[in-house]
Design a protein around this motif. Structure first.
Motif, short mmCIF file in Angstrom:
data_model
loop_
_atom_site.label_atom_id
_atom_site.label_comp_id
_atom_site.label_asym_id
_atom_site.label_seq_id
_atom_site.Cartn_x
_atom_site.Cartn_y
_atom_site.Cartn_z
N LYS A 99 0.81 -1.22 0.00
CA LYS A 99 0.00 0.00 0.00
C LYS A 99 0.84 1.28 0.00
O LYS A 99 0.31 2.36 0.20
CB LYS A 99 -0.94 0.01 1.22
N ASP A 102 -0.40 3.58 -2.62
CA ASP A 102 -1.67 4.18 -2.20
C ASP A 102 -1.42 5.31 -1.20
O ASP A 102 -2.12 6.33 -1.22
CB ASP A 102 -2.58 3.12 -1.56
N SER A 106 -2.55 9.14 -1.82
CA SER A 106 -3.61 9.65 -0.93
C SER A 106 -3.22 10.94 -0.22
O SER A 106 -4.10 11.62 0.32
CB SER A 106 -3.96 8.59 0.12
#
Length: 370
Positions: A99, A102, A106
């Motif tokens: 992640k 991500d 983000s």
């Protein structure tokens, strides 16, 4: 045929409710563990600030440091090192889960910016105030800082027009009473001025963490909690190390003062072992708290996390007092009573305690139906 169909339907409903119940129990267990981990983090962080070069800084000769440096700058450095270690653990975890990309994507989103705001409030402000209070007054400040759920409930009413009913108001009153009960132990004839100031600074931590809870609660509703935690820890570590600590350094007489102390702290191996552990526990605390909130509800999750008002002083006593042989980490009995009352007040703010009994009764009925 109809009887078989009805039995199958009842069994399916019972199975679904059992899954839901197990999910709730797991979430509550995680939230309770987050409170325990926070108590451990408090103890390990404080122990780290007694080892290596920290022992010289806080020693009898104070290594030639000014009172401002000892009280405020060193606390900011301790918090900065802990949050930096926590950020490293968070990044390692995000990478292991695939992640990390991500996380990068983000950061510059609406929920990402909300989490950054929450981190700036909870890290440099609340975290540093908490460490300063610990150094000044000891573990008595831990239950005081646990007033943050009461603060969050009040701010939620003011900022977001959230419900603040009679039960919640009663819970807030319980928390305030408990805080006065705990704080009263700092006003005795043997109490020092630093204890009183430490309690007041702990209230600043409670206010800031309560505000962070309002902001982060909104942000985590729109973002993967694991990503949100990573953003929170990384932001807090950077803000503490590169913003707050230099500001305190300038206030102490020059930025070179903070730079030199930070370098000495990071190269003090005997202390960094403890900071690495406290940083890991700090990361685990937020990880399990956020996960627990998503599974058993933010209200009950916050209440369960608030058990650190008891676990903090307990682990400080065991690690620092019993294991470390350091004086000043034992609490008077009235403070322990206040910590338990505080936990009940937090639970009352978050939910009706009777609902737990109703839920338990409902689970028994489901088991009988199955």
């Amino acid at each position: 045929m109809n009887d078989n169909s009805n039995v199958a339907s009842l069994q399916a409903i019972a199975a679904k409710k059992k899954v839901s119940s197990d999910f709730f129990k797991k979430g509550l267990s995680l939230a309770l563990f987050s409170g325990l981990a926070y108590g451990l983090y408090t103890a390990f962080l404080t122990m780290g600030m007694t080892k290596g070069v920290w022992g010289d800084w806080y020693g009898a000769n104070t290594a030639g440091l000014s009172a401002f440096v000892i009280v405020y700058l060193l606390a900011a450095i301790g918090n900065a090192i802990n949050d930096t270690c926590s950020a490293v653990w968070a990044l390692l975890y995000a990478s292991s889960k695939g992640k990390f990309g991500d996380f990068l994507r983000s950061i510059n989103t609406a929920p990402g910016r909300i989490m950054i705001l929450a981190a700036l409030i909870g890290g440099p402000i609340a975290g540093t105030a908490y460490v300063i209070a610990l150094q000044m007054a000891g573990s008595i400040v831990v239950p005081i800082s646990a007033l943050c759920p009461a603060v969050a409930a009040i701010l939620g009413k003011i900022l977001y027009k959230q419900e603040l009913n009679k039960r919640m108001a009663f819970g807030i009153a319980i928390c305030v009473f408990a805080s006065f009960l705990i704080g009263s132990t700092g006003f005795g004839s043997e109490a020092s001025a630093s204890t009183f100031i430490g309690i007041l600074i702990a209230l600043i931590a409670a206010l800031a963490w309560g505000f962070e809870g309002c902001v982060a609660g909104y942000g985590t509703a729109m973002i993967d909690p694991e990503i949100g935690i990573c953003i929170r820890q990384v932001t807090s570590g950077i803000a503490n190390l590169f913003i707050l600590v230099p500001i305190f350094g300038i206030m102490a007489g020059g930025i070179n003062i903070s730079t030199n102390l930070v370098l000495q702290a990071f190269t003090s191996g005997s202390a960094m072992i403890w900071f690495a552990i406290s940083g890991f526990l700090s990361f685990v605390t937020f990880m399990t708290w956020y996960a627990g909130n998503s599974m058993c509800g933010a209200g009950l999750g916050t209440a369960a996390n608030g058990t650190y008002s008891f676990f903090g002083p307990l682990f400080c006593l065991l690690l620092l007092g019993v294991y470390g042989g350091l004086d000043g980490w034992a609490l008077p009995s009235v403070a322990w009573v206040g910590a338990v009352i505080m936990m009940f007040g937090i639970l009352t703010i978050s939910m009706n305690p009777m609902d737990l009994l109703k839920r338990k009764k409902g689970e028994v009925q489901l088991d009988e139906a199955a």
